[in-house]
Design a protein around this motif. Structure first.
Motif, PDB file in Angstrom:
ATOM      1  N   ALA A  84      -1.129  23.903  -1.218  1.00 56.81           N
ATOM      2  CA  ALA A  84      -0.091  24.169  -2.214  1.00 56.81           C
ATOM      3  C   ALA A  84       0.926  23.179  -2.600  1.00 56.81           C
ATOM      4  CB  ALA A  84       0.806  25.323  -1.644  1.00 56.81           C
ATOM      5  N   ALA A  85       1.183  22.235  -1.416  1.00 54.36           N
ATOM      6  CA  ALA A  85       2.056  20.852  -1.520  1.00 54.36           C
ATOM      7  C   ALA A  85       1.468  19.860  -2.533  1.00 54.36           C
ATOM      8  CB  ALA A  85       2.277  20.426  -0.128  1.00 54.36           C
ATOM      9  N   TRP A  86       0.255  19.792  -2.269  1.00 54.71           N
ATOM     10  CA  TRP A  86      -0.743  18.947  -3.254  1.00 54.71           C
ATOM     11  C   TRP A  86      -0.597  19.108  -4.750  1.00 54.71           C
ATOM     12  CZ3 TRP A  86      -5.243  19.517  -5.944  1.00 54.71           C
ATOM     13  CH2 TRP A  86      -5.689  18.473  -6.671  1.00 54.71           C
ATOM     14  N   LEU A  87      -0.586  20.647  -4.975  1.00 59.97           N
ATOM     15  CA  LEU A  87      -0.471  21.093  -6.333  1.00 59.97           C
ATOM     16  C   LEU A  87       0.918  20.681  -6.871  1.00 59.97           C
ATOM     17  CD1 LEU A  87      -2.657  24.228  -6.458  1.00 59.97           C
ATOM     18  CD2 LEU A  87      -3.201  22.176  -7.445  1.00 59.97           C
ATOM     19  N   ARG A  90       0.750  -1.194   0.061  1.00 59.45           N
ATOM     20  CA  ARG A  90       0.056  -0.081   0.034  1.00 59.45           C
ATOM     21  C   ARG A  90       0.890   1.221  -0.113  1.00 59.45           C
ATOM     22  NH1 ARG A  90      -4.072  -0.268   4.883  1.00 59.45           N
ATOM     23  NH2 ARG A  90      -1.859  -0.081   5.998  1.00 59.45           N
ATOM     24  N   PRO A  91       0.423   2.184  -0.820  1.00 63.95           N
ATOM     25  CA  PRO A  91       1.291   3.439  -0.679  1.00 63.95           C
ATOM     26  C   PRO A  91       0.971   4.223   0.814  1.00 63.95           C
ATOM     27  CG  PRO A  91      -0.631   3.693  -1.852  1.00 63.95           C
ATOM     28  CD  PRO A  91      -0.546   2.458  -1.710  1.00 63.95           C
ATOM     29  N   HIS A 133       4.831  17.644 -10.098  1.00 61.85           N
ATOM     30  CA  HIS A 133       6.222  17.164  -9.839  1.00 61.85           C
ATOM     31  C   HIS A 133       6.113  16.043  -8.889  1.00 61.85           C
ATOM     32  CE1 HIS A 133       7.644  20.198 -12.782  1.00 61.85           C
ATOM     33  NE2 HIS A 133       6.957  21.198 -11.680  1.00 61.85           N
ATOM     34  N   PRO A 134       5.801  14.763  -8.982  1.00 60.09           N
ATOM     35  CA  PRO A 134       5.332  13.782  -8.020  1.00 60.09           C
ATOM     36  C   PRO A 134       6.766  13.524  -7.217  1.00 60.09           C
ATOM     37  CG  PRO A 134       4.760  12.844 -10.265  1.00 60.09           C
ATOM     38  CD  PRO A 134       5.592  14.014 -10.458  1.00 60.09           C
ATOM     39  N   LYS A 135       7.832  13.425  -7.768  1.00 58.20           N
ATOM     40  CA  LYS A 135       9.061  13.193  -6.680  1.00 58.20           C
ATOM     41  C   LYS A 135       9.776  14.449  -5.947  1.00 58.20           C
ATOM     42  CE  LYS A 135       9.030   8.832  -7.349  1.00 58.20           C
ATOM     43  NZ  LYS A 135       9.017   7.757  -6.223  1.00 58.20           N
ATOM     44  N   MET A 136       9.315  15.501  -6.169  1.00 60.64           N
ATOM     45  CA  MET A 136      10.002  16.838  -5.604  1.00 60.64           C
ATOM     46  C   MET A 136      10.252  16.963  -4.360  1.00 60.64           C
ATOM     47  SD  MET A 136       8.783  20.763  -5.788  1.00 60.64           S
ATOM     48  CE  MET A 136       9.646  21.942  -5.125  1.00 60.64           C
ATOM     49  N   GLY A 183      -1.663  12.528  -1.806  1.00 52.66           N
ATOM     50  CA  GLY A 183      -0.459  12.727  -2.667  1.00 52.66           C
ATOM     51  C   GLY A 183       0.748  12.975  -2.087  1.00 52.66           C
ATOM     52  N   LEU A 184       0.388  13.320  -0.651  1.00 53.89           N
ATOM     53  CA  LEU A 184       1.799  13.794   0.137  1.00 53.89           C
ATOM     54  C   LEU A 184       2.077  12.621   0.873  1.00 53.89           C
ATOM     55  CD1 LEU A 184       0.416  17.378   1.288  1.00 53.89           C
ATOM     56  CD2 LEU A 184       2.165  16.764  -0.591  1.00 53.89           C
ATOM     57  N   ASP A 185       3.495  12.722   1.302  1.00 49.41           N
ATOM     58  CA  ASP A 185       3.786  11.468   2.050  1.00 49.41           C
ATOM     59  C   ASP A 185       4.038  11.903   3.456  1.00 49.41           C
ATOM     60  OD1 ASP A 185       6.052  13.304   1.766  1.00 49.41           O
ATOM     61  OD2 ASP A 185       7.551  11.804   1.377  1.00 49.41           O
ATOM     62  N   LEU A 186       4.465  11.005   4.481  1.00 45.26           N
ATOM     63  CA  LEU A 186       4.317  11.409   5.728  1.00 45.26           C
ATOM     64  C   LEU A 186       5.481  12.678   6.159  1.00 45.26           C
ATOM     65  CD1 LEU A 186       3.193  10.697   8.582  1.00 45.26           C
ATOM     66  CD2 LEU A 186       5.271   8.976   8.866  1.00 45.26           C
ATOM     67  N   ALA A 187       6.370  12.634   5.744  1.00 41.65           N
ATOM     68  CA  ALA A 187       7.493  13.722   5.906  1.00 41.65           C
ATOM     69  C   ALA A 187       6.693  15.361   5.708  1.00 41.65           C
ATOM     70  CB  ALA A 187       8.924  13.608   5.144  1.00 41.65           C
ATOM     71  N   ALA A 188       6.159  15.219   4.535  1.00 49.27           N
ATOM     72  CA  ALA A 188       5.512  16.433   4.066  1.00 49.27           C
ATOM     73  C   ALA A 188       4.341  16.834   5.002  1.00 49.27           C
ATOM     74  CB  ALA A 188       4.843  16.291   2.529  1.00 49.27           C
TER      75      ALA A 188
END
Length: 87
Positions: free
Chosen positions: A57-60, A16-17, A65-68, A22-27
């Motif tokens: 903003a982070a989601w946009l 599972r992702p 840019h998925p890996k930014m 769309g944002l990971d735990l660190a973000a």
């Protein structure tokens, strides 16, 4: 045996992702840390308004840019090969 990068059929929970919206735990932790700090310092309205604005903003950014943020986080721990501080 599966190829590298393919989901393993043994435990589907591991496949599972970990990203939410769309944002990971660190973000998410960075956004939460900034908002809680602003709230505790006394900028309560700024903290309440900034959470949805930073998350949006982070989601946009991640949508385009998925890996930014992942690459940015990795760059914080990398050093130059010619870094004089290494010696």
């Amino acid at each position: 045996m599966t190829k590298r990068g393919e989901p393993s059929p043994i435990n589907q929970a591991l496949n599972r992702p970990r990203a939410k919206l769309g944002l990971d735990l660190a973000a998410w932790m960075t956004i939460l840390f900034v908002c809680v700090t602003a709230f505790l310092v006394g900028f309560r309205i700024v903290a309440v308004i900034s959470f949805p604005m930073m998350a949006g903003a982070a989601w946009l950014i991640v949508r385009k840019h998925p890996k930014m943020f992942e690459l940015w986080g990795l760059s914080l721990s990398q050093r130059s090969y010619y870094d004089p501080r290494k010696h």
